[in-house]
Design a protein around this motif. Structure first.
Motif, PDB file in Angstrom:
ATOM      1  N   UNK A   1      56.162  38.578  33.187  1.00 41.49           N
ATOM      2  CA  UNK A   1      55.009  38.346  34.042  1.00 41.49           C
ATOM      3  C   UNK A   1      53.796  39.167  33.623  1.00 41.49           C
ATOM      4  N   UNK A   2      53.992  40.391  33.177  1.00 37.76           N
ATOM      5  CA  UNK A   2      52.848  41.205  32.777  1.00 37.76           C
ATOM      6  C   UNK A   2      52.155  40.601  31.562  1.00 37.76           C
ATOM      7  N   UNK A   3      52.930  40.205  30.557  1.00 34.30           N
ATOM      8  CA  UNK A   3      52.342  39.589  29.357  1.00 34.30           C
ATOM      9  C   UNK A   3      51.676  38.266  29.710  1.00 34.30           C
ATOM     10  N   UNK A   4      52.354  37.477  30.553  1.00 34.16           N
ATOM     11  CA  UNK A   4      51.777  36.204  30.968  1.00 34.16           C
ATOM     12  C   UNK A   4      50.453  36.417  31.693  1.00 34.16           C
ATOM     13  N   UNK A   5      50.443  37.324  32.667  1.00 33.45           N
ATOM     14  CA  UNK A   5      49.242  37.511  33.470  1.00 33.45           C
ATOM     15  C   UNK A   5      48.053  37.919  32.614  1.00 33.45           C
ATOM     16  N   UNK A   6      48.240  38.890  31.732  1.00 34.37           N
ATOM     17  CA  UNK A   6      47.097  39.365  30.956  1.00 34.37           C
ATOM     18  C   UNK A   6      46.637  38.340  29.930  1.00 34.37           C
ATOM     19  N   UNK A   7      47.563  37.557  29.379  1.00 39.28           N
ATOM     20  CA  UNK A   7      47.138  36.470  28.485  1.00 39.28           C
ATOM     21  C   UNK A   7      46.359  35.417  29.265  1.00 39.28           C
ATOM     22  N   UNK A   8      46.856  35.069  30.447  1.00 42.29           N
ATOM     23  CA  UNK A   8      46.168  34.086  31.279  1.00 42.29           C
ATOM     24  C   UNK A   8      44.778  34.573  31.665  1.00 42.29           C
ATOM     25  N   UNK A   9      44.682  35.828  32.055  1.00 43.86           N
ATOM     26  CA  UNK A   9      43.399  36.385  32.484  1.00 43.86           C
ATOM     27  C   UNK A   9      42.401  36.427  31.333  1.00 43.86           C
ATOM     28  N   UNK A  10      42.815  36.997  30.212  1.00 44.03           N
ATOM     29  CA  UNK A  10      41.881  37.241  29.110  1.00 44.03           C
ATOM     30  C   UNK A  10      41.579  35.999  28.289  1.00 44.03           C
ATOM     31  N   UNK A  11      42.575  35.133  28.106  1.00 43.68           N
ATOM     32  CA  UNK A  11      42.381  33.965  27.249  1.00 43.68           C
ATOM     33  C   UNK A  11      41.921  32.731  28.021  1.00 43.68           C
ATOM     34  N   UNK A  12      42.116  32.727  29.347  1.00 42.93           N
ATOM     35  CA  UNK A  12      41.841  31.479  30.061  1.00 42.93           C
ATOM     36  C   UNK A  12      40.963  31.653  31.302  1.00 42.93           C
TER      37      UNK A  12
ATOM     38  N   UNK B   1      39.049  34.164  32.726  1.00 46.40           N
ATOM     39  CA  UNK B   1      37.676  34.664  32.592  1.00 46.40           C
ATOM     40  C   UNK B   1      36.844  33.745  31.716  1.00 46.40           C
ATOM     41  N   UNK B   2      37.456  33.151  30.692  1.00 47.89           N
ATOM     42  CA  UNK B   2      36.710  32.273  29.788  1.00 47.89           C
ATOM     43  C   UNK B   2      36.298  30.975  30.484  1.00 47.89           C
ATOM     44  N   UNK B   3      37.112  30.492  31.415  1.00 46.76           N
ATOM     45  CA  UNK B   3      36.756  29.285  32.163  1.00 46.76           C
ATOM     46  C   UNK B   3      35.513  29.524  33.001  1.00 46.76           C
ATOM     47  N   UNK B   4      35.480  30.673  33.681  1.00 48.53           N
ATOM     48  CA  UNK B   4      34.300  31.003  34.479  1.00 48.53           C
ATOM     49  C   UNK B   4      33.090  31.274  33.579  1.00 48.53           C
TER      50      UNK B   4
END
Length: 383
Positions: A268-279, A281-284
């Motif tokens: 979950x930690x790896x998933x969350x930070x990949x989701x946050x940084x790669x997807x 924030x970039x979507x917004x």
């Protein structure tokens, strides 16, 4: 080297396949086999789990890509959003004096909780419930029969304006180009015990949306800047909806390659930070302006499609192993673990699934209540 080769491959695919058939009725960069495999596993596991807690194969709602909806459904969704915008706000005006309509009610709920629901443990479950609440409002208050679709960015990452999300019958396009007001912007995040500044990148617009059903659409709350006497943007500030598209955020990050990377993270930690940084924030960042404001980003109606996609990626990751992943959590109780200015001496602490969240009007579910897709009053899946 592998990442470089994949990046070239994605770029070439975009050039040759944006007009290729997809899903029977749509176009876009073809979905890779690796993503299809993960998606199929998720769907199979969800279907196998149905029949519990009142969610069955007959009652489950299906969320689809905006680009796979027929024009009648897209038109009705836009109608329902504008219907909510025509209904009076119900939030206590002592809390949000500037709230005008039902959409503002949702903006206020998000704004009021921002420093607890971003870069924090509750981020995913809070937003899952929040998007469901909007879906329920569209259906129950405005007669919409469908679900909140998702913005499938990877299909159009190299040319995002090819997506039907941005056509004249949907959400319209970029904001009017402003030579002296399209970024970059340095923003001081309010409500924290320390001064925390972030930079929003420059975009290609900056002004009012001028096309589609939301041309010159009026918003009221925010933006969240340091305005005297209005720290969180709760006062009335009527203005047009603005966008400031940053195409690099899409072409460099919102790709199938990154979507697969996010879904293949082992914990979950790896998933969350990949989701946050790669997807996330970039979507917004791609939307810019109102859609990028950390506190009042729901002012842009695309917000709900954006977060349906975030929820979809989480759902697919959870769905690889529902028993182990449904209630997995990581992160602090506040934004980066920074104390709030209302409690500056409280040290950082890790969020738990027993923590209580605030989703407005006295609704205070525990974190764990926002983690399943097919219980807790919710019953939906993605295709």
């Amino acid at each position: 080297m592998r990442g470089f080769i994949l990046a070239i491959a994605v770029s070439l695919m975009a050039q040759v396949s944006l007009s290729a058939p997809y899903g029977g009725n749509s176009s876009g960069i073809p979905k890779p086999s690796e993503f299809k495999k993960l998606e199929r596993q998720y769907q199979a596991n969800i279907r196998a789990s149905l029949g519990l807690h009142g969610c069955t194969k007959k009652t489950i709602r299906i969320r689809k890509s905006w680009d796979d909806l027929d024009i009648a459904t897209r038109t009705d969704y836009v109608r329902a959003v504008k219907c909510l915008a025509s209904k009076p706000a119900i939030v206590d005006k002592s809390l949000a004096p500037g709230a005008v309509n039902r959409l503002d009610d949702f903006v206020y709920i998000h704004d009021n909780q921002t420093n607890r629901i971003h870069i924090s443990g509750p981020f995913l479950p809070w937003h899952r419930i929040y998007v469901w609440q909007m879906e329920e409002a569209l259906r129950n208050e405005c007669g919409y029969k469908g679900t909140i679709p998702y913005w499938d960015q990877a299909r159009f990452s190299q040319d995002p304006l090819k997506s039907k999300v941005f056509d004249n019958s949907s959400f319209g396009g970029n904001g009017e180009y402003l030579p002296n007001d399209h970024g970059p912007y340095d923003i001081l995040i309010p409500g924290l015990a320390i001064n925390f500044t972030t930079t929003y990148p420059a975009g290609t617009g900056g002004g009012c949306v001028k096309d589609g059903p939301f041309a010159n659409f009026q918003v009221s709350l925010g933006p969240t800047v340091q305005r005297a006497g209005d720290k969180f943007g709760f006062q009335s500030n009527p203005r047009c909806l603005k966008r400031n598209f940053n195409f690099e955020a899409s072409t460099e990050s919102l790709t199938w390659d990154n979507a697969i990377k996010i879904l293949e993270e082992p914990d979950i930690a790896s998933f969350y930070w990949s989701l946050e940084n790669l997807w996330h924030v970039k979507s917004h960042q791609f939307l810019g302006k109102d859609g990028l404001d950390l506190f009042t980003s729901p002012n842009d109606p695309i917000f709900y499609l954006l977060h349906s996609q975030i929820d979809r990626l989480w759902a697919i990751w959870q769905g690889q192993d529902l028993e182990e992943r449904t209630f997995a959590i990581t992160g602090n109780r506040t934004f980066f673990g920074i104390p709030l200015d209302t409690a500056p001496n409280v040290p950082p602490s890790n969020a738990t699934i027993e923590d209580v969240m605030d989703l407005g009007y006295g609704f205070r579910p525990k974190v764990k209540e926002g983690m399943p897709m097919t219980s807790g009053g919710r019953c939906y899946m993605y295709e």
